[in-house]
Design a protein around this motif. Structure first.
Motif, short mmCIF file in Angstrom:
data_model
loop_
_atom_site.label_atom_id
_atom_site.label_comp_id
_atom_site.label_asym_id
_atom_site.label_seq_id
_atom_site.Cartn_x
_atom_site.Cartn_y
_atom_site.Cartn_z
N ARG A 40 0.69 -1.24 -0.03
CA ARG A 40 0.09 -0.01 0.07
C ARG A 40 0.65 1.18 0.07
O ARG A 40 1.01 1.96 1.01
CB ARG A 40 -0.97 -0.16 1.14
N TRP A 41 1.56 1.63 -1.25
CA TRP A 41 2.42 2.58 -1.29
C TRP A 41 2.09 4.00 -1.17
O TRP A 41 2.79 4.70 -0.42
CB TRP A 41 3.26 2.35 -2.61
N SER A 42 0.93 4.21 -1.39
CA SER A 42 0.38 5.74 -0.96
C SER A 42 0.26 5.96 0.52
O SER A 42 0.72 6.90 1.14
CB SER A 42 -1.00 5.64 -1.47
N GLU A 43 0.24 4.78 1.44
CA GLU A 43 0.01 4.98 2.87
C GLU A 43 1.29 5.12 3.23
O GLU A 43 1.79 5.76 4.26
CB GLU A 43 -0.78 3.77 3.42
N VAL A 44 2.60 4.48 2.58
CA VAL A 44 3.87 4.46 2.93
C VAL A 44 4.36 5.89 2.84
O VAL A 44 5.16 6.30 3.63
CB VAL A 44 4.72 3.69 1.99
N LEU A 71 11.12 6.71 1.42
CA LEU A 71 10.06 7.61 0.65
C LEU A 71 10.56 7.63 -0.71
O LEU A 71 9.44 7.69 -1.65
CB LEU A 71 10.05 9.24 1.45
N ALA A 72 11.43 7.90 -1.12
CA ALA A 72 12.03 7.88 -2.80
C ALA A 72 11.49 6.48 -3.32
O ALA A 72 10.97 6.34 -4.46
CB ALA A 72 13.23 8.03 -2.76
N VAL A 73 11.88 5.36 -2.47
CA VAL A 73 11.45 3.96 -3.13
C VAL A 73 9.82 3.90 -3.20
O VAL A 73 9.39 3.56 -4.17
CB VAL A 73 11.94 2.94 -2.03
N ALA A 74 9.26 4.24 -2.27
CA ALA A 74 7.78 4.57 -2.03
C ALA A 74 7.00 5.23 -3.40
O ALA A 74 6.11 4.69 -4.20
CB ALA A 74 7.28 4.99 -1.05
#
Length: 220
Positions: free
Chosen positions: A2-6, A43-46
């Motif tokens: 759930r990358w938006s939550e990350v 954060l960059a990875v997400a």
């Protein structure tokens, strides 16, 4: 996944870490810098996982600044790079490719190799950049360097096998020759088969391949 939550949580963490939110007498130490560095990186990875590569570049730039050590004798802002920069340049090379900045991607891949020339991962990263810009001979050169460092390096075997398949397809000999690199990769790790079609940074599977096979995060 759930990358938006990350992104949401790391952004909130960065707000908490901002000096405006900390006591006025707070003096940042190495642990604070390390946490800030890790937060920008992840954060960059997400962002990359959401295909937001421009935003990923911005966060990686911040992580690079945090990891840089100012040179005391220099009066014009010179900095020294550390081992922490290796995964940053490697990942930013990927982001630059996706943003269409191929020269910058090659520059970052070169920097990663210069910083960590005994790390087979960085040669795979540069090989992927070369393969993305259709420089297969340069890609193979880097993969040979990687293989000399670690003959059983799975990412090297995967990418090398892909390039050989491509070259054999051009020559019309693909069905006549076994792909020994892919055979070896499969013997070492059965899951490597999932990535035998990952040719360059434009592959739909690149995120999974990059995270699981190519480059480790700074904390690993």
């Amino acid at each position: 996944m759930r990358w938006s939550e990350v992104v949401e949580h790391y952004t909130a963490l960065l707000k908490t870490l901002s000096k405006e939110e900390l006591p006025k007498d707070f003096e940042p130490g190495p642990y604070y810098s390390q946490l800030l560095f890790e937060t920008y990186y992840h954060l960059a990875v997400a962002f990359q996982r959401q295909n937001h590569h421009k935003e990923a570049v911005q966060e990686l730039n911040k992580a690079i600044d945090v990891a840089s050590i100012p040179k005391i004798a220099c009066q014009v802002g010179c900095v020294s790079r550390t081992f922490l920069h290796t995964p940053l340049f490697a990942r930013r090379a990927y982001a630059y490719v996706k943003c269409g900045h191929l020269k910058e991607a090659i520059d970052d891949a070169n920097k990663a190799v210069e910083l960590d020339p005994l790390n087979p991962d960085v040669y795979c990263v540069r090989a992927l950049v070369w393969n993305t810009v259709k420089e297969k001979k340069r890609a193979l050169f880097d993969l040979n360097c990687s293989q000399k460092l670690k003959p059983s390096h799975i990412s090297t075997l995967i990418i090398k096998g892909i390039i050989k398949n491509s070259l054999m397809a051009t020559e019309g000999t693909q069905s006549l020759v076994k792909n020994k690199d892919h055979e070896k990769a499969y013997k070492l790790d059965k899951t490597s088969k999932n990535f035998f079609d990952v040719e360059d940074f434009h592959s739909p599977k690149m995120d999974d391949f990059y995270d699981s096979c190519v480059i480790r995060s700074p904390s690993q």
